[in-house]
Design a protein around this motif. Structure first.
Motif, short mmCIF file in Angstrom:
data_model
loop_
_atom_site.label_atom_id
_atom_site.label_comp_id
_atom_site.label_asym_id
_atom_site.label_seq_id
_atom_site.Cartn_x
_atom_site.Cartn_y
_atom_site.Cartn_z
N CYS A 6 0.85 -1.19 0.00
CA CYS A 6 0.00 0.00 0.00
C CYS A 6 0.89 1.24 0.00
O CYS A 6 1.82 1.34 0.82
CB CYS A 6 -0.89 -0.01 1.24
N PRO A 7 0.63 2.21 -0.92
CA PRO A 7 1.44 3.42 -0.94
C PRO A 7 1.22 4.32 0.28
O PRO A 7 2.04 5.19 0.58
CB PRO A 7 1.02 4.12 -2.22
N SER B 263 1.10 -5.17 2.98
CA SER B 263 1.07 -6.02 1.78
C SER B 263 -0.30 -5.95 1.13
O SER B 263 -1.33 -5.92 1.81
CB SER B 263 1.38 -7.47 2.15
N THR B 264 -0.30 -5.88 -0.22
CA THR B 264 -1.56 -5.82 -0.97
C THR B 264 -1.47 -6.72 -2.19
O THR B 264 -0.41 -7.22 -2.55
CB THR B 264 -1.86 -4.39 -1.46
N GLU C 126 -8.37 -2.50 -2.32
CA GLU C 126 -8.53 -1.68 -1.13
C GLU C 126 -7.65 -2.29 -0.06
O GLU C 126 -7.74 -3.49 0.23
CB GLU C 126 -9.98 -1.66 -0.66
N CYS C 127 -6.76 -1.48 0.52
CA CYS C 127 -5.84 -1.97 1.55
C CYS C 127 -6.65 -2.46 2.75
O CYS C 127 -7.48 -1.72 3.31
CB CYS C 127 -4.88 -0.86 1.96
N ALA C 128 -6.40 -3.69 3.17
CA ALA C 128 -7.11 -4.27 4.32
C ALA C 128 -6.70 -3.62 5.62
O ALA C 128 -7.46 -3.63 6.59
CB ALA C 128 -6.85 -5.78 4.38
N TYR D 105 -7.13 2.38 2.16
CA TYR D 105 -6.76 3.16 0.97
C TYR D 105 -7.06 2.34 -0.29
O TYR D 105 -6.74 1.16 -0.36
CB TYR D 105 -5.27 3.51 1.04
N GLU D 106 -7.72 2.99 -1.27
CA GLU D 106 -8.04 2.31 -2.52
C GLU D 106 -7.04 2.68 -3.60
O GLU D 106 -6.75 3.86 -3.80
CB GLU D 106 -9.45 2.68 -2.97
N VAL D 107 -6.51 1.67 -4.26
CA VAL D 107 -5.54 1.87 -5.34
C VAL D 107 -6.17 1.37 -6.64
O VAL D 107 -6.70 0.26 -6.70
CB VAL D 107 -4.23 1.09 -5.06
#
Length: 166
Positions: A4-5, A10-11, A17-19, A23-25
């Motif tokens: 995740c930025p 880890s993603t 969406e980061c768990a 944050y949504e990428v």
């Protein structure tokens, strides 16, 4: 993308969406601006690429937008950088989704094209880091181009001969 930025957790590959932080990428195409520069004889300028990807293929003057730069402004800037000329943009030709290989990855791009002419008195001075040569080619018989989106833009111009070139 493995982290995740925002928080570094880890993603999976985007879109995700980061768990950890929510944050949504997204995987969005990168915008470009390209000028299809014509002369009075219905020819347009092409540049033989000097660097990857597609080294040695014919290309149109254009490239990626900077920061908050509009693709139209990028088309003008890229013509200046690659050919050493100012251009006047005319009608918008269209935009197409394409791919661009960069650092062994396939990037999604949104290629935007405008018709253009050289400013009065302009003389092309090719940036040799961008191209090894340039040529004026007839719209009726274009060479194979480096990217499929360029082929699509030229086909569109051929279909719509009434478009305005300044």
């Amino acid at each position: 993308m493995k982290h995740c930025p925002r928080c570094g957790a880890s993603t999976d590959a985007p879109p995700v969406e980061c768990a950890t932080c929510g944050y949504e990428v997204f995987l969005n195409p990168r915008p470009t601006g390209t000028a299809i520069i014509f002369d009075d004889a219905d020819r347009f300028v092409v540049i033989r690429r000097a660097r990857p990807p597609q080294v040695g293929w014919w290309d149109l003057p254009g490239g990626f937008c900077d920061g908050w730069e509009h693709p139209r402004d990028a088309a003008v800037r890229e013509a200046r950088e690659e050919l050493g000329v100012e251009v006047r943009l005319g009608d918008f030709v269209g935009m197409w989704i394409g791919t661009y290989e960069y650092q062994n990855e396939q990037l999604s791009v949104l290629d935007c094209f405008w018709l253009a002419r050289l400013a009065p008195g302009a003389t092309i001075t090719l940036d040799t880091s961008e191209g090894t040569e340039y040529a004026w080619v007839p719209l009726s018989d274009p060479p194979p181009l480096a990217f499929i989106t360029m082929e699509s833009a030229i086909r569109e111009v051929r279909r719509s001969p009434g478009r305005l070139v300044p």
